[in-house]
Design a protein around this motif. Structure first.
Motif, PDB file in Angstrom:
ATOM      1  N   SER A 174      64.215  18.377 133.738  1.00  0.00           N
ATOM      2  CA  SER A 174      63.712  18.967 132.531  1.00  0.00           C
ATOM      3  C   SER A 174      64.676  18.625 131.087  1.00  0.00           C
ATOM      4  N   SER A 175      65.636  17.805 131.413  1.00  0.00           N
ATOM      5  CA  SER A 175      66.634  17.582 130.182  1.00  0.00           C
ATOM      6  C   SER A 175      66.237  16.392 129.747  1.00  0.00           C
ATOM      7  N   SER A 217      67.471  16.389 122.126  1.00  0.00           N
ATOM      8  CA  SER A 217      67.250  17.690 121.793  1.00  0.00           C
ATOM      9  C   SER A 217      67.585  18.682 122.899  1.00  0.00           C
ATOM     10  N   SER A 218      67.269  18.345 124.100  1.00  0.00           N
ATOM     11  CA  SER A 218      67.662  19.341 125.113  1.00  0.00           C
ATOM     12  C   SER A 218      68.669  18.597 126.264  1.00  0.00           C
ATOM     13  N   TYR A 219      69.495  19.616 126.623  1.00  0.00           N
ATOM     14  CA  TYR A 219      70.537  19.295 127.476  1.00  0.00           C
ATOM     15  C   TYR A 219      70.866  20.123 128.791  1.00  0.00           C
ATOM     16  N   MET A 259      73.795  25.473 121.239  1.00  0.00           N
ATOM     17  CA  MET A 259      72.871  26.638 120.489  1.00  0.00           C
ATOM     18  C   MET A 259      72.938  26.475 119.155  1.00  0.00           C
ATOM     19  N   GLY A 282      71.499  23.802 117.435  1.00  0.00           N
ATOM     20  CA  GLY A 282      69.961  23.632 117.498  1.00  0.00           C
ATOM     21  C   GLY A 282      69.293  22.991 118.550  1.00  0.00           C
ATOM     22  N   LYS A 283      70.277  22.869 119.646  1.00  0.00           N
ATOM     23  CA  LYS A 283      69.808  22.158 120.839  1.00  0.00           C
ATOM     24  C   LYS A 283      69.289  23.116 122.003  1.00  0.00           C
ATOM     25  N   LYS A 284      68.305  22.769 122.727  1.00  0.00           N
ATOM     26  CA  LYS A 284      68.042  23.650 123.897  1.00  0.00           C
ATOM     27  C   LYS A 284      69.005  23.462 125.125  1.00  0.00           C
ATOM     28  N   VAL A 285      69.310  24.270 125.778  1.00  0.00           N
ATOM     29  CA  VAL A 285      70.184  24.421 126.921  1.00  0.00           C
ATOM     30  C   VAL A 285      69.050  24.614 128.097  1.00  0.00           C
ATOM     31  N   CYS A 286      68.900  23.566 128.886  1.00  0.00           N
ATOM     32  CA  CYS A 286      67.922  23.673 130.073  1.00  0.00           C
ATOM     33  C   CYS A 286      68.597  24.432 131.201  1.00  0.00           C
ATOM     34  N   PHE A 325      69.857  31.055 130.926  1.00  0.00           N
ATOM     35  CA  PHE A 325      69.312  29.982 131.381  1.00  0.00           C
ATOM     36  C   PHE A 325      69.561  29.816 132.827  1.00  0.00           C
TER      37      PHE A 325
END
Ligand code: AMP
Length: 170
Positions: free
Chosen positions: A49-50, A113-115, A136, A139-143, A162
């Protein structure tokens, strides 16, 4: 999956008294077990998902780069002080046996954008929390997190909102 636990040796009172150090290096000396483990980690939903992987110095690099190859996801690194050139984002953290800080290169971080965070072992969770905070703050998403080992009695996972995916609980 091959018995991972048998490849992990425990050293009591290392690197200081009271710590039961889990040496995961035996896994990479068994190429079949290592491959099986990397395939399992690479197919985990957190990795899938990342957009990118971020692996933590130093043992996290071993697993992160192999997962990066198998999953075809780009990889960034979170490193200890004085190791990375360029403009950095830095954060302090506390671990089971000390205090340090981790840095990420700002320019690399901006690309995705997501990690998914990858490390060898989850103990108190301070190290992973540090990287999650860095992400965070930017502004990045932590998957989520993918680790080889989780030390259950320290309950590190309780500090995260998470997913935490560990391949082996001890
Ligand atoms: P923590 O921040 O407490 O979750 O600690 C996790 C980090 O410290 C990981 O990068 C591990 O490599 C290392 N670490 C902490 N405790 C241990 C342990 N008992 N055995 C092996 N490595 C550990």
């Amino acid at each position: 999956m091959k018995n991972l636990e048998s490849l992990i040796k425990t050293y009591n009172d290392f690197p200081k008294k009271g710590i039961a150090f889990k040496d995961i290096l035996g896994i990479i000396q068994d190429s079949e077990a290592f491959k099986e483990l990397i395939l399992k980690m690479s197919s985990n939903k957190v990795i899938k998902s990342s957009e990118a992987i971020i692996s933590i110095e130093a043992r996290g690099f071993i697993f992160g780069s192999a997962i990066s190859l198998y999953s075809s996801k780009p990889m960034l690194v979170a490193r200890k002080p004085g190791k990375l050139p360029g403009e950095l984002i830095e954060e302090n953290y506390y671990l089971e046996y000390g205090k340090s800080s981790l840095s990420i290169q700002k320019e690399s971080l901006e690309k995705f954008s997501s990690y998914a965070i990858v490390d060898d072992l989850l103990a108190t969770g301070g190290t992973i929390d540090c990287v999650a905070n860095l992400l965070m703050r930017s502004g990045k998403k932590v998957c989520g997190v993918v680790t080889v080992v989780e030390l259950l009695k320290l309950n590190g996972r309780s500090r995260f909102n998470f997913p935490v995916e560990s391949m082996l609980s001890m």
